[in-house]
Every structure is written in C-alpha cells, then in structure tokens.
Scaffold this active site. Structure first.
Site, PDB file in Angstrom:
ATOM      1  CB  VAL A  76      -0.971   0.024   1.197  1.00  0.00           C
ATOM      2  CG1 VAL A  76      -2.078  -0.996   1.006  1.00  0.00           C
ATOM      3  CG2 VAL A  76      -0.241  -0.193   2.510  1.00  0.00           C
ATOM      4  CE1 TYR A 103      -1.671  -1.609  14.806  1.00  0.00           C
ATOM      5  CE2 TYR A 103      -2.399  -1.206  17.059  1.00  0.00           C
ATOM      6  CZ  TYR A 103      -2.680  -1.576  15.758  1.00  0.00           C
ATOM      7  OH  TYR A 103      -3.964  -1.899  15.397  1.00  0.00           O
TER       8      TYR A 103
END
Length: 253
Positions: A58, A159
C-alpha cells in the site's frame, strides 16, 4: 452513499477486517477489489465475492495505481477502505537494546504512509467523478486506526504512533476534500478477533478477552464491516474517528 453498483477498493482485503469488509460490501451490491500483499488470500476473497484482486504494497504508488485501475474497471470507484496494517510488538528499550529503528519505520510505512498513499491517489480519481445524490457526493475514504492510538500499551510505540497519525490526518483531509464532495472517516477498532489477534500467545489472548466490558467478548470482524456500511449510508459522518470498542480503555500493559 448507496454502495450498490459502485466499485470499492479494500486494502488488507485478504484477511481479517479487510476480508470481512469486502464480503459485506459485495453482499450489499458493491463491486469489490481486494488488495493485499498476499496474492493468494486476496484472490480467495475475490472468488468468494465475485470481485477482483490485486497484490501489492500500500505504500508503493505504482502498486496502488494498478489496484485503483483494476477497481475502476469494475465501476465508478467511490469507496476506498484502508484495512492494511501490521502490529509487531517491541519495547523502546528491551532486553536486546533499543527499539530497532528499521522496524519502527516499517510499521509507520505500512500503517500511516500506506493509508495516506491510498487515500491521496484514490481521492484524485474520485474528484473527477460526477457527483451523485442530493448532496453531490463523489466518494468516501474509510481508514482504520485503533484504540491504541489513544491508549497505546507497553511495547506498542510504533503501532500506536502510526495509528495516531491516521487519526490525526482524518479531520484535515476531510476538510480539504469536502470541496470535492469526498468524505473521510476513520474507525478505531478495539479488540477484534482477527488473524493479527490469533498470532498472539494464548495467555496474551485470554488477558485481552478479560479486559472486555460489554459485550464481554472480543469484537467480530463482521461488526466492523457493518460499521463501514453504516458510514457509507450516513452522509453526515465526516471528519470523525469512531471508536468501536465496547467502551474498552486499554491499560498500560
């Protein structure tokens, strides 16, 4: 937005939230392209949904453009759902020394840069479409963050930072793209039973289940997919991050 007959691109569409979203959109009448690094998984989802698939990173502009081309061949591309993401745990300073910088960069590249890359390229195409409906809507981008963006736990710096970035770009992107009739909404899931969760040690999984308030269980991928459909159906939802977590607030560890 009525999803029936439109084309939709779902990244991370080969498994977990992405696969569930692709299936829900297809059941509602959308023509779905599932994009995933795992070509086999993406193709399997496409086979189940009667849509198409694409393999790629992506954060790679060429790969995303190719996926958008393939999606646009299915119909007017008015919906993109960003579900691609990774969550490798690592402490800022662990037993083996400081956090590996390359790992931090990789997490940010996939989760944040990848999300922005897909959004910018998709929005450029949506802006060229004819507006539809009484509000003149052209498209919708739904991004996936996490409640870790707000309450990141020990070992989640990379994250949590990447997902906080997704939350942070939501409102300014929505404000900018409003002139083109494009909405931007982010979902921040709580603890969802996905392959990412399945990869944790059993003791860690049980500890996470015990945190759940109501319902007293992990969330289901299909519940997040239904939220995507609800966002598409309600044009007033724009520029917001919606927590889907059963009132859970993550403790430090």
């Amino acid at each position: 937005m009525d999803v029936k007959g439109i084309a939709a691109l779902v990244t991370g569409g080969g498994s977990g939230l992405g696969a569930a979203t692709a299936e829900a959109l297809a059941a509602a009448g959308a023509r779905v392209l599932a994009m995933d690094l795992n070509a086999e998984n993406a193709a399997a989802v496409a086979s189940r949904t009667g849509g198409a698939s694409a393999a790629g990173d992506v954060a790679d502009p060429a790969a995303v453009e190719a996926a958008l081309d393939a999606a646009a061949a299915l119909g007017p591309l008015r919906l993109v759902v960003n579900c691609a993401g990774i969550a490798p745990p690592a402490r800022v300073v662990g037993r083996n020394g400081p956090h590996d910088l390359a790992l931090f960069e990789r997490v940010v590249r996939v989760n944040l840069i990848g999300t922005f890359n897909v959004m910018r390229l998709a929005a450029a195409r949506m802006a060229a479409l004819d507006p539809v409906g009484e509000d003149g809507e052209r498209g919708l981008v739904v991004n996936t963050a996490s409640i870790a963006a707000y309450e990141g736990q020990v070992g989640q710096c990379a994250y949590a930072a990447s997902k906080a970035g997704v939350v942070g770009l939501t409102l300014p992107a929505a404000r900018e793209l409003a002139r083109s009739g494009i909405r931007v909404v982010t979902i921040a899931p709580g603890l969802i039973q996905t392959p990412m969760m399945d990869g944790l040690p059993p003791a860690a999984q049980e500890s996470l289940r015990a945190m759940s308030l109501f319902p007293k269980r992990l969330g289901r991928a299909e519940e997040i997919a239904r939220l995507v459909l609800a966002i598409a159906a309600n044009p007033l939802l724009n520029g917001e991050t919606i927590r889907a977590d059963g009132a859970l607030r993550l403790p430090p560890a």
